[in-house]
Motif scaffolding. Sequence first.
Motif, mmCIF file in Angstrom:
data_model
loop_
_atom_site.group_PDB
_atom_site.id
_atom_site.type_symbol
_atom_site.label_atom_id
_atom_site.label_comp_id
_atom_site.label_asym_id
_atom_site.label_seq_id
_atom_site.Cartn_x
_atom_site.Cartn_y
_atom_site.Cartn_z
ATOM 1 N N UNK A 98 -5.448 -11.451 29.450
ATOM 2 C CA UNK A 98 -4.164 -10.940 28.988
ATOM 3 C C UNK A 98 -3.676 -9.955 30.039
ATOM 4 N N UNK A 99 -2.476 -10.167 30.584
ATOM 5 C CA UNK A 99 -2.083 -9.426 31.777
ATOM 6 C C UNK A 99 -0.581 -9.203 31.845
ATOM 7 N N UNK A 100 -0.202 -8.362 32.821
ATOM 8 C CA UNK A 100 1.196 -8.055 33.078
ATOM 9 C C UNK A 100 1.354 -7.795 34.568
ATOM 10 N N UNK A 101 2.558 -8.010 35.086
ATOM 11 C CA UNK A 101 2.829 -7.810 36.516
ATOM 12 C C UNK A 101 3.928 -6.770 36.706
ATOM 13 N N UNK A 125 -11.475 -1.120 40.701
ATOM 14 C CA UNK A 125 -10.454 -0.332 40.001
ATOM 15 C C UNK A 125 -9.114 -0.340 40.719
ATOM 16 N N UNK A 126 -8.957 -1.227 41.709
ATOM 17 C CA UNK A 126 -7.688 -1.317 42.437
ATOM 18 C C UNK A 126 -6.692 -2.145 41.621
ATOM 19 N N UNK A 127 -5.494 -1.622 41.388
ATOM 20 C CA UNK A 127 -4.456 -2.331 40.647
ATOM 21 C C UNK A 127 -3.526 -3.123 41.555
ATOM 22 N N UNK A 128 -3.190 -2.557 42.715
ATOM 23 C CA UNK A 128 -2.136 -3.123 43.565
ATOM 24 C C UNK A 128 -2.746 -3.605 44.874
ATOM 25 N N UNK A 129 -2.783 -4.950 45.041
ATOM 26 C CA UNK A 129 -3.339 -5.538 46.268
ATOM 27 C C UNK A 129 -2.284 -5.673 47.360
ATOM 28 N N UNK A 238 -13.901 -8.714 22.119
ATOM 29 C CA UNK A 238 -12.947 -8.171 23.089
ATOM 30 C C UNK A 238 -11.701 -7.660 22.372
ATOM 31 N N UNK A 239 -11.306 -6.423 22.683
ATOM 32 C CA UNK A 239 -10.124 -5.837 22.036
ATOM 33 C C UNK A 239 -8.847 -6.597 22.368
ATOM 34 N N UNK A 240 -8.899 -7.403 23.423
ATOM 35 C CA UNK A 240 -7.741 -8.219 23.752
ATOM 36 C C UNK A 240 -7.380 -9.210 22.658
ATOM 37 N N UNK A 241 -8.332 -9.561 21.773
ATOM 38 C CA UNK A 241 -8.005 -10.452 20.660
ATOM 39 C C UNK A 241 -6.976 -9.799 19.743
ATOM 40 N N UNK A 288 -9.167 -9.717 27.162
ATOM 41 C CA UNK A 288 -9.735 -11.028 27.441
ATOM 42 C C UNK A 288 -10.302 -11.077 28.860
ATOM 43 N N UNK A 289 -11.029 -10.040 29.212
ATOM 44 C CA UNK A 289 -11.578 -9.943 30.556
ATOM 45 C C UNK A 289 -12.669 -8.886 30.614
ATOM 46 N N UNK A 290 -13.684 -9.096 31.466
ATOM 47 C CA UNK A 290 -14.656 -8.026 31.732
ATOM 48 C C UNK A 290 -14.199 -7.097 32.858
ATOM 49 N N UNK A 291 -13.027 -7.390 33.453
ATOM 50 C CA UNK A 291 -12.558 -6.619 34.598
ATOM 51 C C UNK A 291 -11.924 -5.296 34.173
ATOM 52 N N UNK A 292 -11.634 -4.476 35.169
ATOM 53 C CA UNK A 292 -11.093 -3.132 34.968
ATOM 54 C C UNK A 292 -9.752 -3.168 34.237
#
Length: 418
Positions: A98-101, A125-129, A238-241, A288-292
């Motif tokens: 679950x994401x946003x840009x 922990x980097x947000x902006x590549x 996962x709290x994303x649910x 819905x992710x194990x990532x940061x």
Amino acid sequence: MTGMNRLTNTIRPYAWGSTTAIPELLGTPPTGEPQAELWMGAHPGAPSRIDRGQGPIPLDTVIDADPTAELGEATVKRFGPHLPFLFKVLAAGAPLSLQVHPDLDQAAAGYADEEARGIPLDAPNRNYKDANHKPEMIVALSPFVGLCGFRRPTEAADLIDALGIPTLAPYVDILRAHPEDRALREVLAAVLGAEPDAMAETVRAATEAAARLAATPGTPHATAYAAYASAAQSFPGDRGIIAAMLLNHVLLQPGEALYLGAGVPHAYLSGLGVEIMANSDNVLRCGLTPKHIDVPELLRIVRFEAGDPGVLRPEAAPDGEELYPAPIDEFRLSRHLLAPGADPRTLPSGTPQILLCTSGEVRLRTLDGPELEPDTTSSPSAPAGTLTLVQGESAYVPAGERIELTGQGTLFRATVTA
């Protein structure tokens, strides 16, 4: 040698990928491993390759050598000396995060800030590549399930309340009592900020309730409950649910599309589609992710606006092109449905193009580009300046060429807005 070329593309093996969908499209045997995305373009992470007589060369290398010839003067002036879009086939066998840009200004500011703070580009922990925005569009090739944008708070309240979970009752009260933007913000912040063990238990109870409701005839939102229960199999606890229950549940039929602009929370759950996006890796995740998950930055980027997800259907033009409209210039996506015996269609020059055949067989002929060597990959007797694409094959066309289309099949055309 320059001109139109067949693409050799890389498949990205992300864990959420389907093991069968991309092999079926390409007509290749499954490997048993997930095959998530087929990348077409010049992104440095996995550029396509073309052969202009000296062996395979990455497309980004070809463009870097002469951007104006490959992209056209207008494209270089507007977007710089790089292909401004990335085209993909996406095959989701399990939910994506679950994401946003961010929008363009947010991306530029966020990238500059993280660069100034010395956060490595590959840091977890980097947000902006990069400093670019990432609007995107998905067009379904099969029935495609996703989440897109916020439900009306009252609708989300009814859906969550029906689960009968006492620990979710405060969220229901907020959704019913406050103005739209405040209600959505407060509930998402509360879900993401809750104590992890307690939230995991709430999610497990909610998932079990969702599965029961999905199996109960006549239950409102039964297909959405089934989707949440299915997603929880990949991300138990996962709290994303719970965050996903705030979003519109969307089922696209083949040919239908979603456009996802800045700040719109979304996730793809299952299905095969073609996806196009601006050339960026900027993703802020909210479940819905194990990532940061950077909750403060996420809440700053998300647009807390509820409404219809806006399913798109292609708009037909007199020349037969079917356009999927999008309010940005970095990409333009359209479709051609070609019938046998029909008059040839001509694709205009002036912008770089990637052409993808998703069914049948489509023949391409360059009308005013350089004289090409015969492409004998599909046909040993192919004349010069022609190329035949069958299902799953793609081609790159530089800005200076008009292309004539014939054959029987479906062709997607990715380019920039002229």
